[in-house]
Design a protein around this motif. Structure first.
Motif, mmCIF file in Angstrom:
data_model
loop_
_atom_site.group_PDB
_atom_site.id
_atom_site.type_symbol
_atom_site.label_atom_id
_atom_site.label_comp_id
_atom_site.label_asym_id
_atom_site.label_seq_id
_atom_site.Cartn_x
_atom_site.Cartn_y
_atom_site.Cartn_z
ATOM 1 N N ILE A 20 17.688 34.220 7.885
ATOM 2 C CA ILE A 20 17.026 35.464 7.788
ATOM 3 C C ILE A 20 15.711 35.343 7.186
ATOM 4 O O ILE A 20 14.665 35.927 7.394
ATOM 5 C CB ILE A 20 17.961 36.476 7.189
ATOM 6 C CG1 ILE A 20 19.223 36.783 7.976
ATOM 7 C CG2 ILE A 20 17.072 38.023 7.014
ATOM 8 C CD1 ILE A 20 20.212 37.710 7.721
ATOM 9 N N ILE A 21 15.811 34.831 5.788
ATOM 10 C CA ILE A 21 14.383 34.695 4.834
ATOM 11 C C ILE A 21 13.320 33.793 5.738
ATOM 12 O O ILE A 21 11.982 34.438 5.793
ATOM 13 C CB ILE A 21 14.846 33.994 3.566
ATOM 14 C CG1 ILE A 21 15.807 34.780 3.065
ATOM 15 C CG2 ILE A 21 13.686 33.604 2.763
ATOM 16 C CD1 ILE A 21 16.228 34.328 1.310
ATOM 17 N N ILE A 22 13.892 32.793 6.012
ATOM 18 C CA ILE A 22 12.839 32.067 7.061
ATOM 19 C C ILE A 22 12.171 32.799 8.173
ATOM 20 O O ILE A 22 10.993 32.929 8.529
ATOM 21 C CB ILE A 22 13.298 30.695 7.455
ATOM 22 C CG1 ILE A 22 13.772 29.796 6.522
ATOM 23 C CG2 ILE A 22 12.563 29.799 8.645
ATOM 24 C CD1 ILE A 22 14.506 28.598 6.730
ATOM 25 N N TRP A 23 12.874 33.416 9.101
ATOM 26 C CA TRP A 23 12.931 34.173 10.026
ATOM 27 C C TRP A 23 11.884 35.467 9.519
ATOM 28 O O TRP A 23 10.828 35.628 10.100
ATOM 29 C CB TRP A 23 13.842 35.004 10.398
ATOM 30 C CG TRP A 23 13.731 36.064 11.972
ATOM 31 C CD1 TRP A 23 12.475 36.288 12.327
ATOM 32 C CD2 TRP A 23 14.601 36.418 12.498
ATOM 33 N NE1 TRP A 23 12.744 37.212 13.325
ATOM 34 C CE2 TRP A 23 14.241 37.159 13.545
ATOM 35 C CE3 TRP A 23 16.194 36.480 12.453
ATOM 36 C CZ2 TRP A 23 15.082 38.161 14.522
ATOM 37 C CZ3 TRP A 23 17.082 37.321 13.221
ATOM 38 C CH2 TRP A 23 16.388 38.213 14.507
ATOM 39 N N ALA A 26 8.442 33.789 8.676
ATOM 40 C CA ALA A 26 7.687 33.438 9.530
ATOM 41 C C ALA A 26 6.972 34.644 10.520
ATOM 42 O O ALA A 26 5.832 34.326 10.933
ATOM 43 C CB ALA A 26 8.489 32.615 10.605
ATOM 44 N N SER A 27 7.859 35.720 10.732
ATOM 45 C CA SER A 27 7.218 36.684 11.475
ATOM 46 C C SER A 27 6.050 37.235 10.652
ATOM 47 O O SER A 27 5.007 37.672 11.436
ATOM 48 C CB SER A 27 8.435 37.607 11.589
ATOM 49 O OG SER A 27 9.550 37.164 12.082
ATOM 50 N N LYS A 28 6.052 37.505 9.318
ATOM 51 C CA LYS A 28 4.837 38.016 8.546
ATOM 52 C C LYS A 28 3.600 36.844 8.697
ATOM 53 O O LYS A 28 2.521 37.302 8.736
ATOM 54 C CB LYS A 28 5.465 38.224 7.267
ATOM 55 C CG LYS A 28 6.602 39.340 7.146
ATOM 56 C CD LYS A 28 6.072 40.609 7.685
ATOM 57 C CE LYS A 28 7.229 41.718 7.603
ATOM 58 N NZ LYS A 28 7.005 43.063 8.206
ATOM 59 N N LEU A 29 4.127 35.780 8.298
ATOM 60 C CA LEU A 29 3.079 34.812 8.159
ATOM 61 C C LEU A 29 2.255 34.469 9.528
ATOM 62 O O LEU A 29 1.062 34.455 9.274
ATOM 63 C CB LEU A 29 3.550 33.393 7.813
ATOM 64 C CG LEU A 29 2.945 32.162 7.351
ATOM 65 C CD1 LEU A 29 1.664 32.553 6.197
ATOM 66 C CD2 LEU A 29 3.492 30.955 7.120
ATOM 67 N N PHE A 30 2.922 34.112 10.524
ATOM 68 C CA PHE A 30 2.124 34.079 11.812
ATOM 69 C C PHE A 30 1.795 35.378 12.598
ATOM 70 O O PHE A 30 1.400 35.415 13.724
ATOM 71 C CB PHE A 30 3.124 33.148 12.812
ATOM 72 C CG PHE A 30 3.349 31.802 12.020
ATOM 73 C CD1 PHE A 30 2.243 30.940 12.050
ATOM 74 C CD2 PHE A 30 4.636 31.435 11.466
ATOM 75 C CE1 PHE A 30 2.439 29.583 11.453
ATOM 76 C CE2 PHE A 30 5.028 30.202 11.092
ATOM 77 C CZ PHE A 30 3.889 29.236 10.876
ATOM 78 N N GLU A 31 2.065 36.411 12.044
ATOM 79 C CA GLU A 31 1.814 37.627 12.594
ATOM 80 C C GLU A 31 2.296 37.727 14.025
ATOM 81 O O GLU A 31 1.607 38.294 14.975
ATOM 82 C CB GLU A 31 0.386 37.978 12.582
ATOM 83 C CG GLU A 31 -0.374 38.040 11.205
ATOM 84 C CD GLU A 31 -1.612 38.461 11.101
ATOM 85 O OE1 GLU A 31 -2.384 38.309 12.369
ATOM 86 O OE2 GLU A 31 -2.054 38.589 10.031
ATOM 87 N N VAL A 32 3.610 37.606 14.293
ATOM 88 C CA VAL A 32 4.405 37.610 15.592
ATOM 89 C C VAL A 32 4.377 39.099 15.887
ATOM 90 O O VAL A 32 4.998 39.837 15.135
ATOM 91 C CB VAL A 32 5.732 37.012 15.476
ATOM 92 C CG1 VAL A 32 6.436 37.056 16.978
ATOM 93 C CG2 VAL A 32 5.451 35.501 14.861
#
Length: 254
Positions: A20-23, A26-32
């Motif tokens: 969940i932390i990785i998800w 990653a969502s915030k970092l790559f602006e999905v």
């Protein structure tokens, strides 16, 4: 028992938290975009805020799953007993049971809607079809694993078929029966959701259809969360009942 559960459960819980932390990161970092893959925080927020929008859908799916599971379990146990007690019937029907499971439910379900309409009947038939097979097969395996020595001993002692079945074969088949019931419990939720996809005015499957058509991916994940939760709850409840029933059966044998 609670201590054993905690001892065994902390590792998968830790892995889940890390995922969940990785998800989220990653969502915030790559602006999905959220309509493609929403972060867990958005899914959690929708779970809380949208309760009034989907609570009746959740209750409808629970009712449908439970009713279908009860019917499917009853059919599965009855079929297993009949096939066990009548070997000729088992030889004739067993191959057909295997063939029936090669027909995808997603293909058969629309035909059931055509034949029986959009009411509850085709939905219950779908759930029954996905539930009864694992119960039937598991129970038959349990009957076959009964000790031949004990069976021969009871025959020598003058026991009739009814006594052999209820005193020996049925108690020995209970662990296998509950294995099939636990599998069928998870299938019942899946069957309910599939049937709701095809034609319903309420339920988690219907809620998922509306969410996906409006690109509310967060609501789709909320529905997935509840499907998984319901399956785990059903599985856990049956595991609890299994411990009680098998223990009581063992005490009676003693």
């Amino acid at each position: 028992m609670a201590r054993n559960v905690l001892r065994r459960g902390w590792r998968p819980a830790l892995v889940l938290i890390l995922l969940i932390i990785i998800w989220e990161t990653a969502s915030k970092l790559f602006e999905v975009p959220e309509w493609i893959l929403p972060p867990p925080t958005s899914i959690g927020q929708e779970t809380i805020i949208g309760w009034s929008d989907y609570n009746h859908h959740l209750w409808a799916t629970i009712q449908l799953s439970v009713i279908g599971f009860v019917i499917g379990s009853s059919v599965g146990i009855l079929v297993a007993i009949c096939l066990h007690l009548v070997p000729v019937l088992r030889e004739a029907i067993y191959p057909l049971l295997i063939i029936s499971q090669n027909i995808p439910i997603i293909i058969l379900a629309p035909l059931l809607v055509v034949w029986f309409g959009f009411g509850i009947l085709p939905k219950l038939i779908v759930i029954t079809l996905v539930c009864f097979f694992p119960i039937t097969i598991a129970t038959l395996d349990g009957f076959r694993q009964t000790s031949r020595e004990l069976h021969h001993y009871m025959l020598m002692a003058g026991a009739n078929k009814r006594q052999i079945f209820f005193k020996l074969e049925w108690p020995h088949a209970l662990p296998s029966l509950f294995s099939g019931l636990k599998i069928a419990a998870t299938y019942s939720v899946m069957g309910a959701v599939i049937s709701e996809w095809l034609g319903a005015s309420e339920g988690i499957g219907y809620y998922m259809t509306l969410a996906s058509s409006s690109f509310r991916t967060d609501r789709v994940f909320v529905a997935i969360l509840f499907i998984v939760t319901l399956s785990l709850l059903f599985f856990g409840l049956l595991s609890f009942v299994e411990r009680k029933v098998v223990k009581a059966s063992a005490q009676e044998d003693e």
